[in-house]
Motif scaffolding. Sequence first.
Motif, PDB file in Angstrom:
ATOM      1  N   ASP A 214      -6.668  -7.613 -11.627  1.00 63.25           N
ATOM      2  CA  ASP A 214      -6.017  -7.770 -10.323  1.00 63.25           C
ATOM      3  C   ASP A 214      -4.662  -8.489 -10.415  1.00 63.25           C
ATOM      4  OD1 ASP A 214      -6.745 -10.430 -10.664  1.00 63.25           O
ATOM      5  OD2 ASP A 214      -7.990 -10.534  -8.850  1.00 63.25           O
ATOM      6  N   ARG A 215      -4.226  -8.817 -11.654  1.00 63.50           N
ATOM      7  CA  ARG A 215      -2.878  -9.341 -11.865  1.00 63.50           C
ATOM      8  C   ARG A 215      -2.101  -8.488 -12.862  1.00 63.50           C
ATOM      9  NH1 ARG A 215      -3.673 -15.978 -11.995  1.00 63.50           N
ATOM     10  NH2 ARG A 215      -4.706 -16.146  -9.959  1.00 63.50           N
ATOM     11  N   ASP A 216      -2.502  -7.237 -12.972  1.00 65.54           N
ATOM     12  CA  ASP A 216      -1.853  -6.297 -13.890  1.00 65.54           C
ATOM     13  C   ASP A 216      -0.629  -5.703 -13.192  1.00 65.54           C
ATOM     14  OD1 ASP A 216      -1.159  -4.516 -15.851  1.00 65.54           O
ATOM     15  OD2 ASP A 216      -2.973  -3.282 -15.698  1.00 65.54           O
ATOM     16  N   ASP A 217       0.431  -6.499 -13.112  1.00 64.46           N
ATOM     17  CA  ASP A 217       1.634  -6.121 -12.368  1.00 64.46           C
ATOM     18  C   ASP A 217       2.616  -5.432 -13.310  1.00 64.46           C
ATOM     19  OD1 ASP A 217       3.317  -5.798 -10.259  1.00 64.46           O
ATOM     20  OD2 ASP A 217       3.771  -7.921  -9.995  1.00 64.46           O
ATOM     21  N   LEU A 218       2.372  -4.164 -13.584  1.00 64.15           N
ATOM     22  CA  LEU A 218       3.160  -3.414 -14.558  1.00 64.15           C
ATOM     23  C   LEU A 218       4.559  -3.084 -14.046  1.00 64.15           C
ATOM     24  CD1 LEU A 218       0.406  -0.939 -15.767  1.00 64.15           C
ATOM     25  CD2 LEU A 218       1.574  -2.609 -17.194  1.00 64.15           C
ATOM     26  N   PRO A 219       5.552  -3.057 -14.931  1.00 60.92           N
ATOM     27  CA  PRO A 219       6.913  -2.671 -14.531  1.00 60.92           C
ATOM     28  C   PRO A 219       7.085  -1.164 -14.367  1.00 60.92           C
ATOM     29  CG  PRO A 219       6.846  -3.155 -16.876  1.00 60.92           C
ATOM     30  CD  PRO A 219       5.486  -3.492 -16.342  1.00 60.92           C
ATOM     31  N   LEU A 220       6.002  -0.408 -14.484  1.00 59.27           N
ATOM     32  CA  LEU A 220       6.073   1.048 -14.385  1.00 59.27           C
ATOM     33  C   LEU A 220       5.884   1.550 -12.958  1.00 59.27           C
ATOM     34  CD1 LEU A 220       3.876   1.900 -17.486  1.00 59.27           C
ATOM     35  CD2 LEU A 220       6.371   1.786 -17.380  1.00 59.27           C
ATOM     36  N   THR A 221       5.386   0.689 -12.076  1.00 59.60           N
ATOM     37  CA  THR A 221       5.062   1.133 -10.719  1.00 59.60           C
ATOM     38  C   THR A 221       5.629   0.165  -9.683  1.00 59.60           C
ATOM     39  OG1 THR A 221       3.253   1.666  -9.199  1.00 59.60           O
ATOM     40  CG2 THR A 221       2.851  -0.086 -10.797  1.00 59.60           C
ATOM     41  N   VAL A 222       5.885   0.701  -8.496  1.00 60.13           N
ATOM     42  CA  VAL A 222       6.367  -0.134  -7.394  1.00 60.13           C
ATOM     43  C   VAL A 222       5.209  -0.673  -6.564  1.00 60.13           C
ATOM     44  CG1 VAL A 222       8.543   1.121  -7.281  1.00 60.13           C
ATOM     45  CG2 VAL A 222       6.622   1.891  -5.870  1.00 60.13           C
ATOM     46  N   ARG A 223       3.969  -0.334  -6.933  1.00 60.84           N
ATOM     47  CA  ARG A 223       2.828  -0.650  -6.084  1.00 60.84           C
ATOM     48  C   ARG A 223       2.072  -1.920  -6.451  1.00 60.84           C
ATOM     49  NH1 ARG A 223      -0.956   4.202  -6.251  1.00 60.84           N
ATOM     50  NH2 ARG A 223      -2.376   2.571  -5.500  1.00 60.84           N
ATOM     51  N   GLY A 224       2.231  -2.407  -7.658  1.00 56.54           N
ATOM     52  CA  GLY A 224       1.470  -3.579  -8.062  1.00 56.54           C
ATOM     53  C   GLY A 224       0.150  -3.204  -8.717  1.00 56.54           C
ATOM     54  N   PRO A 225      -0.728  -4.193  -8.944  1.00 55.57           N
ATOM     55  CA  PRO A 225      -1.960  -3.973  -9.703  1.00 55.57           C
ATOM     56  C   PRO A 225      -2.881  -2.890  -9.144  1.00 55.57           C
ATOM     57  CG  PRO A 225      -1.512  -6.315  -9.500  1.00 55.57           C
ATOM     58  CD  PRO A 225      -0.527  -5.629  -8.619  1.00 55.57           C
ATOM     59  N   ASP A 226      -2.881  -2.668  -7.832  1.00 58.93           N
ATOM     60  CA  ASP A 226      -3.778  -1.666  -7.259  1.00 58.93           C
ATOM     61  C   ASP A 226      -3.527  -0.267  -7.804  1.00 58.93           C
ATOM     62  OD1 ASP A 226      -5.056  -3.554  -5.785  1.00 58.93           O
ATOM     63  OD2 ASP A 226      -4.063  -3.087  -3.894  1.00 58.93           O
ATOM     64  N   TRP A 227      -2.350  -0.060  -8.367  1.00 57.95           N
ATOM     65  CA  TRP A 227      -2.003   1.250  -8.948  1.00 57.95           C
ATOM     66  C   TRP A 227      -3.032   1.677  -9.983  1.00 57.95           C
ATOM     67  CZ3 TRP A 227       1.109   2.253 -13.743  1.00 57.95           C
ATOM     68  CH2 TRP A 227       1.607   3.552 -13.803  1.00 57.95           C
ATOM     69  N   THR A 228      -3.540   0.710 -10.771  1.00 58.31           N
ATOM     70  CA  THR A 228      -4.471   1.063 -11.844  1.00 58.31           C
ATOM     71  C   THR A 228      -5.884   1.333 -11.339  1.00 58.31           C
ATOM     72  OG1 THR A 228      -4.879  -1.283 -12.323  1.00 58.31           O
ATOM     73  CG2 THR A 228      -3.142  -0.188 -13.588  1.00 58.31           C
ATOM     74  N   ALA A 229      -6.099   1.215 -10.026  1.00 55.14           N
ATOM     75  CA  ALA A 229      -7.380   1.612  -9.446  1.00 55.14           C
ATOM     76  C   ALA A 229      -7.368   3.075  -9.009  1.00 55.14           C
ATOM     77  CB  ALA A 229      -7.732   0.720  -8.259  1.00 55.14           C
ATOM     78  N   ASP A 230      -6.216   3.734  -9.065  1.00 54.67           N
ATOM     79  CA  ASP A 230      -6.128   5.136  -8.645  1.00 54.67           C
ATOM     80  C   ASP A 230      -7.123   6.049  -9.361  1.00 54.67           C
ATOM     81  OD1 ASP A 230      -4.179   4.555  -6.818  1.00 54.67           O
ATOM     82  OD2 ASP A 230      -2.546   5.584  -7.860  1.00 54.67           O
ATOM     83  N   PRO A 231      -7.326   5.893 -10.671  1.00 51.06           N
ATOM     84  CA  PRO A 231      -8.295   6.785 -11.325  1.00 51.06           C
ATOM     85  C   PRO A 231      -9.685   6.722 -10.705  1.00 51.06           C
ATOM     86  CG  PRO A 231      -6.962   5.667 -12.967  1.00 51.06           C
ATOM     87  CD  PRO A 231      -6.647   5.026 -11.652  1.00 51.06           C
ATOM     88  N   TYR A 232     -10.014   5.607 -10.088  1.00 54.50           N
ATOM     89  CA  TYR A 232     -11.297   5.491  -9.376  1.00 54.50           C
ATOM     90  C   TYR A 232     -11.203   6.090  -7.983  1.00 54.50           C
ATOM     91  CZ  TYR A 232     -15.093   3.341  -6.698  1.00 54.50           C
ATOM     92  OH  TYR A 232     -16.175   3.127  -5.875  1.00 54.50           O
ATOM     93  N   HIS A 233     -10.229   5.670  -7.210  1.00 57.27           N
ATOM     94  CA  HIS A 233     -10.158   6.076  -5.806  1.00 57.27           C
ATOM     95  C   HIS A 233      -9.790   7.553  -5.626  1.00 57.27           C
ATOM     96  CE1 HIS A 233     -10.776   2.071  -4.275  1.00 57.27           C
ATOM     97  NE2 HIS A 233      -9.784   1.588  -5.001  1.00 57.27           N
ATOM     98  N   LEU A 234      -9.024   8.126  -6.546  1.00 52.38           N
ATOM     99  CA  LEU A 234      -8.510   9.482  -6.362  1.00 52.38           C
ATOM    100  C   LEU A 234      -9.302  10.543  -7.117  1.00 52.38           C
ATOM    101  CD1 LEU A 234      -4.656   8.776  -6.544  1.00 52.38           C
ATOM    102  CD2 LEU A 234      -6.148   8.849  -4.529  1.00 52.38           C
ATOM    103  N   SER A 235     -10.361  10.146  -7.787  1.00 55.18           N
ATOM    104  CA  SER A 235     -11.192  11.118  -8.495  1.00 55.18           C
ATOM    105  C   SER A 235     -12.537  11.253  -7.791  1.00 55.18           C
ATOM    106  CB  SER A 235     -11.415  10.671  -9.943  1.00 55.18           C
ATOM    107  OG  SER A 235     -12.143   9.461  -9.990  1.00 55.18           O
ATOM    108  N   PRO A 236     -13.176  12.397  -7.960  1.00 55.24           N
ATOM    109  CA  PRO A 236     -14.509  12.558  -7.373  1.00 55.24           C
ATOM    110  C   PRO A 236     -15.539  11.730  -8.137  1.00 55.24           C
ATOM    111  CG  PRO A 236     -13.893  14.515  -8.629  1.00 55.24           C
ATOM    112  CD  PRO A 236     -12.699  13.623  -8.622  1.00 55.24           C
TER     113      PRO A 236
END
Length: 312
Positions: A214-236
């Motif tokens: 929850d502190r994985d603030d990567l310089p690759l995204t404008v969204r912050g740490p929640d970006w790395t939860a996409d594989p969970y939320h956007l997959s079936p």
Amino acid sequence: MTATETPAPGTAAPAPVVSVKPVVLPAPGRGEDLRVRVSAPATGTGLPIIVFSHGFGSSLDGYGPLADYWAARGFAVIQPTHLDSRTVGLPEDDPRAPRIWRFRVEDLKRVLDHLDLLEAALPGLGGRLDRGRIAAAGHSFGGQTAGNLLGLRVIDPVTGEEEDLSDSRVKAGVLLATAGRGGADLTPFAAEHYPFMNPSFAYMTTPALVVMGDRDDLPLTVRGPDWTADPYHLSPGPKSLLTVFGAEHSLGGIPGYEARETTDENPERLALVQRLTLAYLRHALGIDGPGWRAACEALLESDDPLGRVESK
């Protein structure tokens, strides 16, 4: 003792681990033969398999805190070195560079295609693998690589095509600190330099555990740490999400012992990732269902939890 007879995680002493490196697999068209490390417990039969994809720049020598932990507890762990590894030293202007992401996926498939050779390369491993229980795991860039075997799709920046690279041999996955959506969610730098970071998770149907800090603030995204939860939320489903509190991109130290990639070394967080990934893999591969439930309940009931798990 077979893997299916092993007691629940944490109730048995870890086994001694044996490994061999590098096992060299011929790789026509790759420009470099594929170098692989194979690790397994010294005892036991019916060993399930984890093929692990390292993060950008690492190699088969990385991720000992995970590979050693999994192998000591009943898994055969196979770690290829991808072309982006610092040990390969590929120049930035190398013609293979735009398709590094695709070579990575082919590396994992090549491993699965050559299990006989890899099994024979480690003395004493012959006849001990359970090829019906294979998982793909990866960290960071390696999470996207492993995700492709689970059904994640990438629009190839060279061809413009979105190809199904899933592999039916893989029954489960663990995606650690893995990139989310591309497009407007990327920083301008990431969009320019990493055009392969445009995954679609809509077809990623294979069961998987997604692990994020929850502190994985990567310089690759404008969204912050929640970006790395996409594989969970956007997959079936079926999917689970482990959020590690206070963790950055290294999730407490998974890239290696004293590795320079580790920015948030923390033994407690690392131990949580070790325990939960092991319990999930044993659950998802049909080895030990109660162990995963018990691990999740213990986390929920803790007075000072290190993370949380949600599932769908």
